[in-house]
Every structure is written in C-alpha cells, then in structure tokens.
Scaffold this motif. Structure first.
Motif, PDB file in Angstrom:
ATOM      1  N   HIS A  16       0.821  -1.219   0.000  1.00  0.00           N
ATOM      2  CA  HIS A  16       0.000   0.000   0.000  1.00  0.00           C
ATOM      3  C   HIS A  16       0.847   1.259   0.000  1.00  0.00           C
ATOM      4  O   HIS A  16       0.426   2.305  -0.490  1.00  0.00           O
ATOM      5  N   ARG A  17       2.065   1.183   0.541  1.00  0.00           N
ATOM      6  CA  ARG A  17       2.946   2.357   0.536  1.00  0.00           C
ATOM      7  C   ARG A  17       3.379   2.732  -0.877  1.00  0.00           C
ATOM      8  O   ARG A  17       3.817   3.861  -1.121  1.00  0.00           O
ATOM      9  N   ALA A  18       3.269   1.785  -1.812  1.00  0.00           N
ATOM     10  CA  ALA A  18       3.669   2.063  -3.191  1.00  0.00           C
ATOM     11  C   ALA A  18       2.593   2.793  -3.972  1.00  0.00           C
ATOM     12  O   ALA A  18       2.867   3.330  -5.049  1.00  0.00           O
ATOM     13  N   VAL A  19       1.376   2.837  -3.438  1.00  0.00           N
ATOM     14  CA  VAL A  19       0.305   3.572  -4.121  1.00  0.00           C
ATOM     15  C   VAL A  19       0.601   5.060  -3.981  1.00  0.00           C
ATOM     16  O   VAL A  19       0.745   5.571  -2.867  1.00  0.00           O
ATOM     17  N   PRO A  20       0.722   5.794  -5.066  1.00  0.00           N
ATOM     18  CA  PRO A  20       1.175   7.189  -4.982  1.00  0.00           C
ATOM     19  C   PRO A  20       0.169   8.108  -4.301  1.00  0.00           C
ATOM     20  O   PRO A  20      -1.037   7.880  -4.354  1.00  0.00           O
ATOM     21  N   ASN A  21       0.706   9.148  -3.690  1.00  0.00           N
ATOM     22  CA  ASN A  21      -0.119  10.166  -3.055  1.00  0.00           C
ATOM     23  C   ASN A  21      -0.176  11.436  -3.895  1.00  0.00           C
ATOM     24  O   ASN A  21      -0.781  12.421  -3.476  1.00  0.00           O
TER      25      ASN A  21
END
Length: 306
Positions: A16-21
C-alpha cells in the motif's frame, strides 16, 4: 478474473505504501480504510465457492496471508488488565455534545489514570471540570484540548502544531509531565486538522503538516517516556501520520474503530507511546459525541524509568 482480483487485493495490502499520493492523496485514502479490504477477500471467497474455481480459491491465499500479517495480531489476547502501569482514555467529546456531565461520568467510570479530551468549548468545559474534579484533581487545558489526571501535572505548555494558513488562536495541542508511580511521563494531547473527501480526492495537507510539527516536538522531547493521546484524524496505517508512527509505538492489540459513532469505520482516536507499550486498546460505550471513546493499557514504564 477472480484470481486476478485476489492478487490485486494482496498487492494493495502488502504494498500500500507504493500507491502514490501525488494525485488526490490516493495512497492515504487507501490506508485510511485498509482493514476493510478484508471484506473484498470475503466477497471473492463466496464468488470463488459459487463458481467452484480452484484457481481463484488458491489465489485467495495471498490476500488472506497479507491481511493476517497486517491485522491478525490485533485480535490476539492482550495483557491482563492488572498488569498495566497506566490506563488512559482518549475522547473527542464534540463541541455539539449536549450531555457533557454524562460524558464525563462515563469516562471516569472506566477508572483511567489519564483522560484526554478534545473539542472543549465553554460552557461545557466548566461542566467537565466540575464533574471530573473529585476523581481527577489535576488537570490542564490549552485551547480546546485538555488532560485530567489522578497524578500531579507539571511543566505544562501549549504545542504549536498550527499549519500554515490557519488563523492565530487555533490551539489544539498541549504538553505536560505526569508524575506517575512509575516515574515521569511526558503526555501530549493533540487534535490534528480534519480531512475531507471530495471530487479531487483526499484533502489532508493541513493534517499532514500538523502531524509533522507534532512529530518534531516529540522527537525533541527529553523525557524518555512519552504518551500521545489525541484525535489525529488518521489511522496508524495512513502515511500522513508517519512523523508520529515512525517515532512512537502503536497499539499491539485491539481494533477499536472509533469514528463515526453510528457506524465506526476507522480508528482516528489514537494512543501512542515511546519507551512504553500500548498493550491493548478498546472502545468504550457511546457518549453524546460523534466519536467513540477509546481506552488503552500502557505497560513498560518501569523499564523506561530504570
């Protein structure tokens, strides 16, 4: 199709940390409701059984394993209550609460050592002070946040966690030192800015900036043991709270979804600690607020003091 969805769900859980913000803070939006991906797994399991798809059922082992790794431990039994060094309660009481006296009595009924409150407004503040005074002779209030304690409080000061663009007079943080039987503990009470979902995605810039300011204050704290209580308007999985979760321990046991009261979807009311362990967190019965109170047991303070 079902197998592909299972793999995608597993990837979202594990990475989930790889999903961009960068666009609409999509990553933070996902992380706010990350545990609810477990429902996707359940739906896929039912569909897989109905279709008798062996491939889909095998693929489902991936998201099941990822979800269990992330959240399964929260359901394990916690420490015995009589082993806690401190019991603390955190509650956003709501500035529209029509029963502050009842709310105060309900919180005191859990017999915590510390009670942290947010959205304190007059004349409700006077009611909380009067109702809690018999059992909590020590209290400090700064702005709209306060802490009530069974133990003496010293060196209290406001915390400057006001993001840029918010007018002066916005005071939602305090720091104090609690003289506990297990040594001094620096207690922080904070209410971070709200987040909103809109057409452009998750609006959390002010919350994230305030969290960074709070994180720097905690990093500079010289008292070894620290407890942070507050409505942080974010879950512990939300990367927007990384300035705090990277420095403080979060609850080892307990789910304690706290908002909204009518149908809790997320725990945005948090208890975190440094040089101590948040052994277990749970919700208390509803009050006149749109948040549920949370109670947490703290252990390890004797080790910190030593």
């Amino acid at each position: 199709m079902l197998a592909a969805l299972a793999v995608l769900t597993a990837l979202l859980l594990a990475f989930h940390r790889a999903v961009p913000n960068s666009v609409g803070r999509l990553g933070s939006a996902l992380e706010a409701f990350l545990p609810w991906l477990g429902l996707v797994v359940v739906v896929l399991l039912v569909l897989g059984l109905l279709r008798r798809s062996a491939v889909a059922l095998v693929a489902l082992l991936l998201p099941v394993a990822a979800w269990t790794y992330l959240f399964g431990g929260l359901f394990l039994p916690g420490a015995e209550a009589d082993t806690y060094d401190l019991v603390v309660v955190q509650h956003n009481v709501s500035d529209e609460n029509t029963d502050p006296a009842g709310t105060a009595r309900a919180l005191a009924g859990a017999s915590p050592d510390l009670i942290a409150l947010e959205e304190l407004v007059p004349p409700a503040l006077a009611v909380y002070e009067k109702t809690l005074a018999p059992d909590y002779p020590h209290h400090e209030v700064r702005g709209t946040v306060g802490l009530w304690s069974k133990h003496p409080l010293t060196a209290t000061r406001p915390l400057d966690i006001r993001p840029r663009g918010i007018p002066e007079g916005w005071n939602r943080g305090l720091r104090t030192v609690v003289d506990t039987p297990h040594g001094d503990v620096a207690a922080y009470v904070a209410h971070l800015p709200s987040v909103r979902f809109g057409a452009s995605g998750l609006a959390s810039a002010a919350r994230d900036e305030s969290a960074a300011l709070l994180g720097r204050a905690v990093a500079a704290e010289r008292t070894e043991a620290v407890i942070l209580l507050g409505d942080l308007n974010g879950t512990v999985d939300d990367r927007g709270l990384a300035p705090l979760t990277s420095r403080l321990n979060t609850a080892e046991r307990g789910f304690a979804l706290s908002f909204p009261t009518a149908f809790p979807l997320a725990r945005i009311d948090q208890v975190m600690a440094r040089s101590a362990t948040v052994a277990h967190i749970r919700t208390l019965p509803a009050t006149g607020s749109d948040h549920l109170p949370v109670a947490a047991g703290i252990t390890g303070l004797d080790r910190a003091d030593g």
